[in-house]
Design an enzyme around this catalytic site. Structure first.
Site, PDB file in Angstrom:
ATOM      1  N   GLY A 243       0.792  -1.221   0.000  1.00  0.00           N
ATOM      2  CA  GLY A 243       0.000   0.000   0.000  1.00  0.00           C
ATOM      3  C   GLY A 243       0.825   1.272   0.000  1.00  0.00           C
ATOM      4  O   GLY A 243       0.274   2.367  -0.061  1.00  0.00           O
TER       5      GLY A 243
ATOM      6  N   GLU B 107      -2.199   0.548 -13.081  1.00  0.00           N
ATOM      7  CA  GLU B 107      -3.139  -0.567 -13.175  1.00  0.00           C
ATOM      8  C   GLU B 107      -4.550  -0.008 -13.194  1.00  0.00           C
ATOM      9  O   GLU B 107      -4.796   1.069 -12.639  1.00  0.00           O
ATOM     10  CB  GLU B 107      -3.027  -1.475 -11.931  1.00  0.00           C
ATOM     11  CG  GLU B 107      -2.078  -2.620 -12.069  1.00  0.00           C
ATOM     12  CD  GLU B 107      -2.063  -3.520 -10.832  1.00  0.00           C
ATOM     13  OE1 GLU B 107      -2.815  -3.268  -9.867  1.00  0.00           O
ATOM     14  OE2 GLU B 107      -1.285  -4.477 -10.850  1.00  0.00           O
TER      15      GLU B 107
ATOM     16  N   HIS C 293      -9.406  -8.280  -0.067  1.00  0.00           N
ATOM     17  CA  HIS C 293      -8.016  -8.756  -0.064  1.00  0.00           C
ATOM     18  C   HIS C 293      -8.042 -10.208   0.406  1.00  0.00           C
ATOM     19  O   HIS C 293      -8.314 -10.478   1.571  1.00  0.00           O
ATOM     20  CB  HIS C 293      -7.183  -7.876   0.870  1.00  0.00           C
ATOM     21  CG  HIS C 293      -5.777  -8.382   1.114  1.00  0.00           C
ATOM     22  ND1 HIS C 293      -4.703  -7.541   1.233  1.00  0.00           N
ATOM     23  CD2 HIS C 293      -5.276  -9.618   1.238  1.00  0.00           C
ATOM     24  CE1 HIS C 293      -3.609  -8.262   1.427  1.00  0.00           C
ATOM     25  NE2 HIS C 293      -3.938  -9.524   1.449  1.00  0.00           N
TER      26      HIS C 293
ATOM     27  N   ARG D  50       7.750 -14.218   2.997  1.00  0.00           N
ATOM     28  CA  ARG D  50       8.089 -14.412   4.413  1.00  0.00           C
ATOM     29  C   ARG D  50       6.923 -15.086   5.127  1.00  0.00           C
ATOM     30  O   ARG D  50       5.848 -15.229   4.549  1.00  0.00           O
ATOM     31  CB  ARG D  50       8.322 -13.050   5.069  1.00  0.00           C
ATOM     32  CG  ARG D  50       7.074 -12.180   4.914  1.00  0.00           C
ATOM     33  CD  ARG D  50       7.099 -10.891   5.682  1.00  0.00           C
ATOM     34  NE  ARG D  50       5.766 -10.317   5.725  1.00  0.00           N
ATOM     35  CZ  ARG D  50       5.220  -9.582   4.789  1.00  0.00           C
ATOM     36  NH1 ARG D  50       5.906  -9.272   3.700  1.00  0.00           N
ATOM     37  NH2 ARG D  50       3.991  -9.138   4.914  1.00  0.00           N
TER      38      ARG D  50
ATOM     39  N   ARG E  95      -5.696  -8.558  15.933  1.00  0.00           N
ATOM     40  CA  ARG E  95      -4.398  -7.982  16.315  1.00  0.00           C
ATOM     41  C   ARG E  95      -4.641  -6.976  17.439  1.00  0.00           C
ATOM     42  O   ARG E  95      -5.315  -5.962  17.231  1.00  0.00           O
ATOM     43  CB  ARG E  95      -3.753  -7.272  15.133  1.00  0.00           C
ATOM     44  CG  ARG E  95      -3.435  -8.192  13.976  1.00  0.00           C
ATOM     45  CD  ARG E  95      -2.564  -7.467  12.970  1.00  0.00           C
ATOM     46  NE  ARG E  95      -2.370  -8.260  11.770  1.00  0.00           N
ATOM     47  CZ  ARG E  95      -1.481  -7.976  10.830  1.00  0.00           C
ATOM     48  NH1 ARG E  95      -0.708  -6.890  10.951  1.00  0.00           N
ATOM     49  NH2 ARG E  95      -1.354  -8.734   9.762  1.00  0.00           N
TER      50      ARG E  95
HETATM   51  C1  MV4 Z   1      -5.062  -2.030  -5.792  1.00  0.00           C
HETATM   52  C2  MV4 Z   1      -6.351  -1.636  -5.401  1.00  0.00           C
HETATM   53  C3  MV4 Z   1      -7.283  -1.447  -6.398  1.00  0.00           C
HETATM   54  N1  MV4 Z   1      -6.929  -1.627  -7.688  1.00  0.00           N
HETATM   55  N2  MV4 Z   1      -4.764  -2.194  -7.081  1.00  0.00           N
HETATM   56  C4  MV4 Z   1      -3.115  -1.936  -1.427  1.00  0.00           C
HETATM   57  C5  MV4 Z   1      -1.996  -2.757  -0.921  1.00  0.00           C
HETATM   58  C6  MV4 Z   1      -1.205  -3.159  -2.114  1.00  0.00           C
HETATM   59  N3  MV4 Z   1      -0.825  -4.537  -2.000  1.00  0.00           N
HETATM   60  C7  MV4 Z   1      -2.125  -2.933  -3.280  1.00  0.00           C
HETATM   61  N4  MV4 Z   1      -3.300  -2.301  -2.772  1.00  0.00           N
HETATM   62  C8  MV4 Z   1      -4.350  -2.055  -3.582  1.00  0.00           C
HETATM   63  N5  MV4 Z   1      -4.106  -2.246  -4.888  1.00  0.00           N
HETATM   64  C9  MV4 Z   1      -5.686  -1.987  -7.999  1.00  0.00           C
HETATM   65  N6  MV4 Z   1      -5.358  -2.141  -9.284  1.00  0.00           N
HETATM   66  C10 MV4 Z   1      -6.622  -1.461  -4.052  1.00  0.00           C
HETATM   67  C11 MV4 Z   1      -5.615  -1.642  -3.139  1.00  0.00           C
HETATM   68  C12 MV4 Z   1      -5.987  -1.389  -1.772  1.00  0.00           C
HETATM   69  C13 MV4 Z   1      -6.034  -2.386  -0.823  1.00  0.00           C
HETATM   70  C14 MV4 Z   1      -5.703  -3.703  -1.119  1.00  0.00           C
HETATM   71  C15 MV4 Z   1      -5.751  -4.674  -0.158  1.00  0.00           C
HETATM   72  C16 MV4 Z   1      -6.140  -4.348   1.138  1.00  0.00           C
HETATM   73  C17 MV4 Z   1      -6.451  -3.065   1.449  1.00  0.00           C
HETATM   74  C18 MV4 Z   1      -6.419  -2.071   0.488  1.00  0.00           C
HETATM   75  C19 MV4 Z   1      -6.761  -0.770   0.832  1.00  0.00           C
HETATM   76  C20 MV4 Z   1      -6.709   0.194  -0.103  1.00  0.00           C
HETATM   77  C21 MV4 Z   1      -6.316  -0.097  -1.401  1.00  0.00           C
END
Ligand code: MV4
Length: 477
Positions: A184, A219, A227, A310, A356
Site C-alpha cells: 500500500g 493498473e 483482499h 516471508r 491484532r
Molecule cells: C489495488 C487496489 C485497487 N486496484 N490495485 C493496497 C496494498 C497493495 N498490495 C495494493 N493495494 C491495492 N491495490 C488496484 N489495481 C486497491 C488496493 C488497496 C487495498 C488492497 C488490499 C487491502 C487493502 C487495500 C486498501 C486500499 C487499497
C-alpha cells in the site's frame, strides 16, 4: 546432543536425506514472532539464539532462547536492522541458520545473500525470488507471462505522455503504483486524466525519496475489492502446494486489523481456481519455502497483487484450519526436505479468526508505549494467544505496536465470532490503552457478521462514539 531430531511428521527414510543440517537457529527478530519461531525450534529439537536491543533486555524472546546476544541500542536501524551485528552474533554463537521472522530484514534480498555467503542457512526463499517479487513491475510481468490473472496495466512509465496514453487505453479510474513500493505504500488513485501528469510527477518524487527508486506503473483501479491471500509452500525439488486462503480485508491505512480463514464468500470453484493460480505463481519462479500470494477479489474475478516471501503475522489462522505448524515446516523446507505430507489436498477445517491487539488509542490510533500494570489473557477451548507480553513489561516506543494476537478456532464462522467475543471479554490489559474496544465494536457490526465487507469497510463505517462506548463498557465490566 543428537545431530538432528526428526520432525514428527517428517517423511520416512525412503525420502532423500536433508541437504543441509540445522542445529542452532538465530532469530533475527523480536516480539511475538521471535517467540513463535523459538517455540517451533524447541519442538524440532533445535537450539536457539535470540538477538536483542538494549531496550529489550527483559524481553521474553531473550529468556525463551538458549542464548542471547545484544546487537545495539533501541532504534531498529542500530539493532534489528544492523546486519553486521546480527551476523557477528551468529558467528559468535555458532548458529548455522537464521530466521528473519516478518518485518525488519525479512524481505531484504541483500540480507539473505549475506547470510548465505557466511555459510548460514537462510530460513526463507532464494534471494533471487525476493528480488523478483520485491520489484512490483517485474513481479506483475512474471505473473502475466505465467498465466496468473493480473489487472490491465503497464510496465515502468517512461513519460507523462506515455502514462496518459496508457490510462486512456486501460480506462479510468487507474491506480499509480511505485515499482519499489508494496503493502500500500507509494500508491495514488487517478480519476481525472487531467490530473495524471501532476500526480505522476508527485508520486515519482515521493517514491524516489521513500524507496530510492522513482519507477511507477499503472493498473486499472478496482473500486471495492476484497483482499484474499493464498498460503503456498514449496520445496527445493520443484514441488509446490497451497494451504487455502485468508481473508484480510479488515484493515485501516494498509494495516490489517483482523484476519480470518477461510474466506466466507469464496465458492468451492473460485477457491480451487485461486489456490491453483497461487501454486502456478510459485512454480513459475521455481520458488521454495513459505510464501503468500495476495489477490484482489472483485466479485468472482481475482487478480494477482503481490507476493510476500516471508512468514506473515496472520499465518496462525491458516495453522488453525489446516492443522499444520507453518514455522516448523518453513524450517524443515530450508534444510532441503521435500514437501512430503504437505502435498496433500487441504480442506478448511472449521473457521479461524485473528484479532491484532495493538498498544494504541482505540479512537485516534496513536501508539501508546508504556508499562503494563495488569495482564490477563483469555483461554479455554479453541482460543490461542500469541504474545510476548507479561505483567510489568514496558512496551518501548521504537517498534510495531502489536502486543498480542488473539486467535480463535471453531466449527463455523458464526461460532468463531461468538468465541472471539467471549475471548475479548476475558482479556485484561491495564496501564496502556489498546484497540480491544475497536475489536469488540467490529465483531458486532452487521456487515462483519454477514461477511459482506470489502477493504473499505472498516474506514468507511468507523464510529468513534460507538468505540468509545465499548471502551467505557470495558472499564465498568
Ligand atoms: C489495488 C487496489 C485497487 N486496484 N490495485 C493496497 C496494498 C497493495 N498490495 C495494493 N493495494 C491495492 N491495490 C488496484 N489495481 C486497491 C488496493 C488497496 C487495498 C488492497 C488490499 C487491502 C487493502 C487495500 C486498501 C486500499 C487499497
Amino acid at each position: 546432543m543428537p545431530t538432528k531430531t526428526p520432525h514428527p511428521t517428517a517423511p520416512r527414510p525412503s525420502q532423500p536425506p536433508p541437504l543441509r543440517e540445522i542445529r542452532k537457529v538465530l532469530i533475527a527478530n523480536r516480539g511475538e514472532i521471535a517467540l513463535r519461531v523459538i517455540r517451533a525450534c524447541r519442538e524440532l529439537g533445535l537450539r536457539t539464539v535470540a538477538v536483542y536491543s538494549t531496550v529489550d533486555e527483559h524481553a521474553l524472546h531473550v529468556r525463551f532462547a538458549d542464548e542471547a546476544v545484544c546487537i545495539g541500542p533501541g532504534p531498529s536501524s542500530q539493532s534489528y536492522l544492523n546486519i553486521k551485528n546480527i551476523i557477528a552474533a551468529a558467528e559468535l554463537t555458532g548458529a548455522d541458520a537464521v530466521h528473519p521472522g516478518y518485518g525488519f530484514l525479512s524481505e531484504r534480498a541483500e540480507f539473505a545473500e549475506i547470510v548465505q555467503k557466511c555459510k548460514l542457512t537462510f530460513i526463507g526463499p532464494d534471494p533471487v525470488h525476493m528480488r523478483v517479487m520485491g520489484d512490483k513491475v517485474t513481479a506483475r510481468q512474471t505473473m502475466e507471462r505465467s498465466g496468473v490473472p493480473v489487472l490491465p496495466g503497464t510496465g515502468v512509465l517512461t513519460s507523462a505522455a506515455h502514462a496518459v496514453a496508457e490510462a486512456e487505453r486501460i480506462g479510468l479510474p487507474v491506480i499509480l503504483k511505485a515499482s519499489a513500493g508494496g503493502g500500500g505504500r507509494g500508491m495514488k488513485i487517478v480519476r481525472d486524466i487531467k490530473l495524471l501528469p501532476q500526480t505522476l510527477q508527485t508520486a515519482q518524487v515521493e517514491a524516489l525519496k521513500a524507496f530510492g527508486n522513482g519507477d511507477m506503473y499503472i493498473e486499472r483501479y478496482v473500486q471495492s475489492p476484497r483482499h484474499v491471500e493464498v498460503q503456498v509452500v514449496a520445496d527445493q525439488h520443484g514441488n509446490a502446494n497451497h494451504l487455502l486462503e485468508r481473508e484480510c480485508s479488515v484493515q485501516r491505512r494498509h494495516q490489517k486489523v483482523l484476519e480470518e480463514a477461510p474466506c466466507s464468500v469464496l465458492s468451492e470453484t473460485l477457491r480451487r481456481e485461486m489456490c491453483a493460480a497461487a501454486v502456478q505463481a510459485a512454480k513459475a519462479i521455481g520458488y521454495h519455502s513459505l510464501g503468500t500470494i495476495e489477490f484482489l477479489l472483485d466479485g468472482d474475478r481475482f487478480y494477482f497483487m503481490e507476493m510476500n516471501t516471508r512468514v506473515q503475522v496472520e499465518h496462525c489462522v491458516t495453522e488453525m484450519i489446516t492443522g499444520v505448524d507453518l514455522v516448523q515446516e518453513q524450517i524443515r523446507l530450508a534444510t532441503g526436505e521435500p514437501l512430503g505430507h504437505l502435498m496433500r489436498e487441504f480442506r478448511p477445517r472449521g473457521h479461524a479468526i485473528e484479532c491484532r491487539i495493538n498498544a494504541e488509542d482505540p479512537i485516534k490510533f496513536i501508539p501508546q508505549p508504556g508499562t503494563i500494570s495488569a495482564l490477563h489473557f483469555p483461554g479455554g477451548y479453541g482460543v490461542r494467544v500469541d504474545s510476548h507480553m507479561y505483567q510489568g513489561i514496558t512496551v518501548p516506543p521504537f517498534y510495531d505496536s502489536m502486543l498480542a494476537k488473539l486467535i480463535v478456532h471453531a466449527p463455523d464462522r458464526q461460532q468463531a465470532i461468538r468465541r472471539m467475543q467471549r475471548a475479548l471479554g476475558e482479556c485484561v490489559i491495564e496501564g496502556i490503552q489498546t484497540n480491544i474496544p475497536l475489536h469488540r465494536w467490529l465483531l458486532k457490526q452487521p456487515a462483519f457478521i454477514s461477511g459482506k465487507y470489502d477493504t473499505h469497510f472498516l474506514e468507511a463505517s468507523l464510529d468513534p462514539e460507538a468505540v468509545r462506548a465499548e471502551a467505557d463498557a470495558e472499564v465498568q465490566g
